[in-house]
Motif scaffolding. Structure first.
Motif, PDB file in Angstrom:
ATOM      1  N   TYR A  50       0.937  -1.175   0.136  1.00 45.62           N
ATOM      2  CA  TYR A  50      -0.048   0.083   0.588  1.00 45.62           C
ATOM      3  C   TYR A  50       1.022   1.413  -0.137  1.00 45.62           C
ATOM      4  O   TYR A  50       2.032   0.998  -0.167  1.00 45.62           O
ATOM      5  N   THR A  51       0.453   2.087   0.302  1.00 44.79           N
ATOM      6  CA  THR A  51       0.624   3.783   0.080  1.00 44.79           C
ATOM      7  C   THR A  51       0.683   4.641   1.457  1.00 44.79           C
ATOM      8  O   THR A  51      -0.525   3.563   2.343  1.00 44.79           O
ATOM      9  N   LEU A  52       1.164   5.353   1.908  1.00 39.45           N
ATOM     10  CA  LEU A  52       1.106   6.385   3.207  1.00 39.45           C
ATOM     11  C   LEU A  52      -0.161   7.216   2.663  1.00 39.45           C
ATOM     12  O   LEU A  52      -1.332   7.042   3.919  1.00 39.45           O
ATOM     13  N   ASP A  53      -0.887   6.906   1.123  1.00 38.42           N
ATOM     14  CA  ASP A  53      -2.370   7.976   1.260  1.00 38.42           C
ATOM     15  C   ASP A  53      -3.298   6.925   1.575  1.00 38.42           C
ATOM     16  O   ASP A  53      -4.899   7.833   1.698  1.00 38.42           O
ATOM     17  N   ASP A  54      -2.817   5.269   1.609  1.00 37.11           N
ATOM     18  CA  ASP A  54      -4.060   4.636   1.724  1.00 37.11           C
ATOM     19  C   ASP A  54      -4.160   4.632   3.927  1.00 37.11           C
ATOM     20  O   ASP A  54      -4.790   3.844   4.213  1.00 37.11           O
ATOM     21  N   PHE A  55      -3.013   5.159   4.659  1.00 32.37           N
ATOM     22  CA  PHE A  55      -2.832   4.758   5.772  1.00 32.37           C
ATOM     23  C   PHE A  55      -3.503   5.984   6.714  1.00 32.37           C
ATOM     24  O   PHE A  55      -4.297   7.063   6.018  1.00 32.37           O
ATOM     25  N   VAL A  56      -4.566   5.251   7.926  1.00 30.77           N
ATOM     26  CA  VAL A  56      -4.998   6.723   9.172  1.00 30.77           C
ATOM     27  C   VAL A  56      -4.625   6.277  10.397  1.00 30.77           C
ATOM     28  O   VAL A  56      -4.170   5.663  10.628  1.00 30.77           O
ATOM     29  N   CYS A  57      -4.216   7.673  10.860  1.00 24.18           N
ATOM     30  CA  CYS A  57      -3.989   7.050  12.658  1.00 24.18           C
ATOM     31  C   CYS A  57      -4.579   8.158  13.045  1.00 24.18           C
ATOM     32  O   CYS A  57      -4.915   9.348  12.413  1.00 24.18           O
ATOM     33  N   THR A  58      -4.630   8.651  15.092  1.00 22.80           N
ATOM     34  CA  THR A  58      -5.033   8.867  15.228  1.00 22.80           C
ATOM     35  C   THR A  58      -3.959  10.229  16.204  1.00 22.80           C
ATOM     36  O   THR A  58      -2.681   8.997  16.362  1.00 22.80           O
ATOM     37  N   GLN A  59      -4.641  10.722  17.130  1.00 23.15           N
ATOM     38  CA  GLN A  59      -3.723  11.406  17.944  1.00 23.15           C
ATOM     39  C   GLN A  59      -4.506  10.796  18.786  1.00 23.15           C
ATOM     40  O   GLN A  59      -5.876  11.208  19.869  1.00 23.15           O
ATOM     41  N   GLN A  60      -3.851   9.618  19.635  1.00 23.86           N
ATOM     42  CA  GLN A  60      -3.549   8.940  21.066  1.00 23.86           C
ATOM     43  C   GLN A  60      -4.155   9.793  22.172  1.00 23.86           C
ATOM     44  O   GLN A  60      -2.935  10.501  22.410  1.00 23.86           O
ATOM     45  N   THR A  61      -5.524   9.440  23.052  1.00 21.61           N
ATOM     46  CA  THR A  61      -5.310  10.038  24.020  1.00 21.61           C
ATOM     47  C   THR A  61      -5.331   9.158  25.433  1.00 21.61           C
ATOM     48  O   THR A  61      -5.966   9.849  26.409  1.00 21.61           O
ATOM     49  N   HIS A  62      -5.173   7.967  25.313  1.00 25.02           N
ATOM     50  CA  HIS A  62      -5.770   7.268  26.126  1.00 25.02           C
ATOM     51  C   HIS A  62      -7.540   7.389  26.858  1.00 25.02           C
ATOM     52  O   HIS A  62      -7.550   7.258  27.985  1.00 25.02           O
ATOM     53  N   SER A  63      -7.980   7.065  25.652  1.00 27.96           N
ATOM     54  CA  SER A  63      -9.494   8.067  25.994  1.00 27.96           C
ATOM     55  C   SER A  63      -9.881   6.093  25.293  1.00 27.96           C
ATOM     56  O   SER A  63      -9.685   5.314  25.606  1.00 27.96           O
ATOM     57  N   GLY A  77      -3.552  11.675   8.739  1.00 22.59           N
ATOM     58  CA  GLY A  77      -2.238  11.663   9.711  1.00 22.59           C
ATOM     59  C   GLY A  77      -1.226  10.713   9.274  1.00 22.59           C
ATOM     60  O   GLY A  77      -0.259  10.351   9.734  1.00 22.59           O
ATOM     61  N   ALA A  78      -0.650  10.647   8.260  1.00 24.84           N
ATOM     62  CA  ALA A  78      -0.328   9.179   7.526  1.00 24.84           C
ATOM     63  C   ALA A  78       1.118  10.207   7.166  1.00 24.84           C
ATOM     64  O   ALA A  78       2.254  10.060   7.733  1.00 24.84           O
ATOM     65  N   TYR A  79       1.314  11.709   6.887  1.00 24.65           N
ATOM     66  CA  TYR A  79       2.628  12.461   7.203  1.00 24.65           C
ATOM     67  C   TYR A  79       2.769  13.630   7.918  1.00 24.65           C
ATOM     68  O   TYR A  79       3.590  14.433   8.022  1.00 24.65           O
ATOM     69  N   SER A  80       1.568  13.575   8.840  1.00 21.15           N
ATOM     70  CA  SER A  80       1.313  14.654   9.621  1.00 21.15           C
ATOM     71  C   SER A  80       0.689  14.731  10.974  1.00 21.15           C
ATOM     72  O   SER A  80      -0.511  14.223  10.745  1.00 21.15           O
ATOM     73  N   LEU A  81       0.884  15.156  12.280  1.00 21.40           N
ATOM     74  CA  LEU A  81       0.269  14.809  13.319  1.00 21.40           C
ATOM     75  C   LEU A  81      -0.981  15.944  12.784  1.00 21.40           C
ATOM     76  O   LEU A  81      -2.008  15.197  13.861  1.00 21.40           O
ATOM     77  N   ASP A  82      -1.232  16.594  12.837  1.00 21.54           N
ATOM     78  CA  ASP A  82      -1.999  18.352  12.577  1.00 21.54           C
ATOM     79  C   ASP A  82      -3.314  17.574  11.853  1.00 21.54           C
ATOM     80  O   ASP A  82      -4.298  17.708  11.903  1.00 21.54           O
ATOM     81  N   THR A  83      -3.152  16.432  11.171  1.00 19.26           N
ATOM     82  CA  THR A  83      -4.092  15.915   9.960  1.00 19.26           C
ATOM     83  C   THR A  83      -4.851  14.280  10.698  1.00 19.26           C
ATOM     84  O   THR A  83      -5.585  14.406  10.369  1.00 19.26           O
ATOM     85  N   ALA A  84      -3.996  14.110  11.720  1.00 21.31           N
ATOM     86  CA  ALA A  84      -4.708  13.010  12.042  1.00 21.31           C
ATOM     87  C   ALA A  84      -5.686  13.485  13.118  1.00 21.31           C
ATOM     88  O   ALA A  84      -5.752  14.423  13.639  1.00 21.31           O
ATOM     89  N   ILE A  85      -6.902  11.862  13.429  1.00 22.13           N
ATOM     90  CA  ILE A  85      -8.443  11.932  13.991  1.00 22.13           C
ATOM     91  C   ILE A  85      -7.621  12.361  15.091  1.00 22.13           C
ATOM     92  O   ILE A  85      -7.349  11.533  16.019  1.00 22.13           O
ATOM     93  N   GLU A  86      -8.352  13.231  15.780  1.00 20.50           N
ATOM     94  CA  GLU A  86      -8.069  13.865  17.164  1.00 20.50           C
ATOM     95  C   GLU A  86      -9.201  12.985  18.429  1.00 20.50           C
ATOM     96  O   GLU A  86      -9.877  12.348  18.045  1.00 20.50           O
TER      97      GLU A  86
END
Length: 248
Positions: A50-63, A77-86
């Motif tokens: 796959y490519t990083l364009d297929d990845f989905v990352c989050t901002q983990q908060t122990h929630s 969230g694949a390239y930058s924390l700013d775009t990660a799911i909060e």
């Protein structure tokens, strides 16, 4: 990389520590070089097809928060924390070609799959997530969406072992309040510490959701003891494992 699942429906696994730049760290929130971490992620993506364009990352908060991913979320969230799911510690989807991710260094990573509905999911369950029952809550949610618990398969990835997971009474009492974790804890009089098996606590949560025990796999590798493990207990500046799952 350690592969957990590779069949006609799903691919899932976890990255491991290696003798490379940043030791194969894949986390942008704890790194020496963003460029190196992105390179490590790109190498993983290429390895799994796959490519990083297929990845989905989050901002983990122990929630205990989870999020249903769609194709519109690909690349977050694949390239930058700013775009990660909060403020999210679990992801799930039914769509193909989306690589769901979770980052751990001692915490428990959980992978969900259901070949009948196409469900995939990942959970980050540190001790806070476990006492908030994030895995149980996600399972209850997807069961309400139509997933029969007898069709769900769970993989609990490498994490801190009970021997190394020692805590004070305040954390012990939070686990005890769950009402089902006593068998996964013991007290060490010589150190005045409690030891908790977070993996087996999460496994119990899966069983409480109705998942058959034989459909729950546990990787007993201790991230503290393993040469290829990232352990926050051992080194607070360590990198992170990336646990992933994708529906083919």
């Amino acid at each position: 990389m350690k592969t957990y699942i590779n069949n006609e429906n799903f691919l899932a696994g976890i990255t491991v520590k290696e003798n490379t730049n940043e030791e194969n760290n894949t986390a942008l929130h704890i790194c020496q070089s963003i460029d190196v971490v992105q390179k490590n992620r790109q190498e993983l993506a290429a390895q799994i097809g796959y490519t990083l364009d297929d990845f989905v990352c989050t901002q983990q908060t122990h929630s205990a928060n989870f999020y249903k991913v769609t194709a519109a979320d690909k690349g977050k969230g694949a390239y930058s924390l700013d775009t990660a799911i909060e403020d999210t510690d679990a992801l799930y989807t039914y769509e193909k070609g989306i690589v769901l991710t979770s980052f751990t260094a001692d915490c428990v990573p959980v992978i969900l799959t259901n070949a009948k509905t196409g469900l995939i999911g990942v959970v980050h369950s540190g001790w806070q997530g476990s006492v908030k029952e994030i895995t149980l809550k996600l399972l209850q949610h997807v069961i309400l969406e139509g997933n029969n618990p007898r069709d769900l398969h769970i993989t609990i990835g490498m994490a801190l072992s009970q021997d190394k997971f020692e805590v004070d009474e305040d954390v012990y009492l939070k686990f005890k309040a769950l009402g089902y974790a006593d068998q996964f804890m013991y007290y060490n009089e010589s150190t005045n510490k409690y030891h908790i098996d977070n993996q087996l606590t999460v496994k119990k949560q899966c069983e409480l959701a109705g998942i058959p025990t034989e459909q729950i796999t546990v990787d007993s590798t201790c991230t503290f003891n393993a040469i290829n493990g990232f352990s926050y207990r051992q080194d607070k500046q360590c990198g992170r494992h990336l646990t992933f799952v994708v529906r083919k």
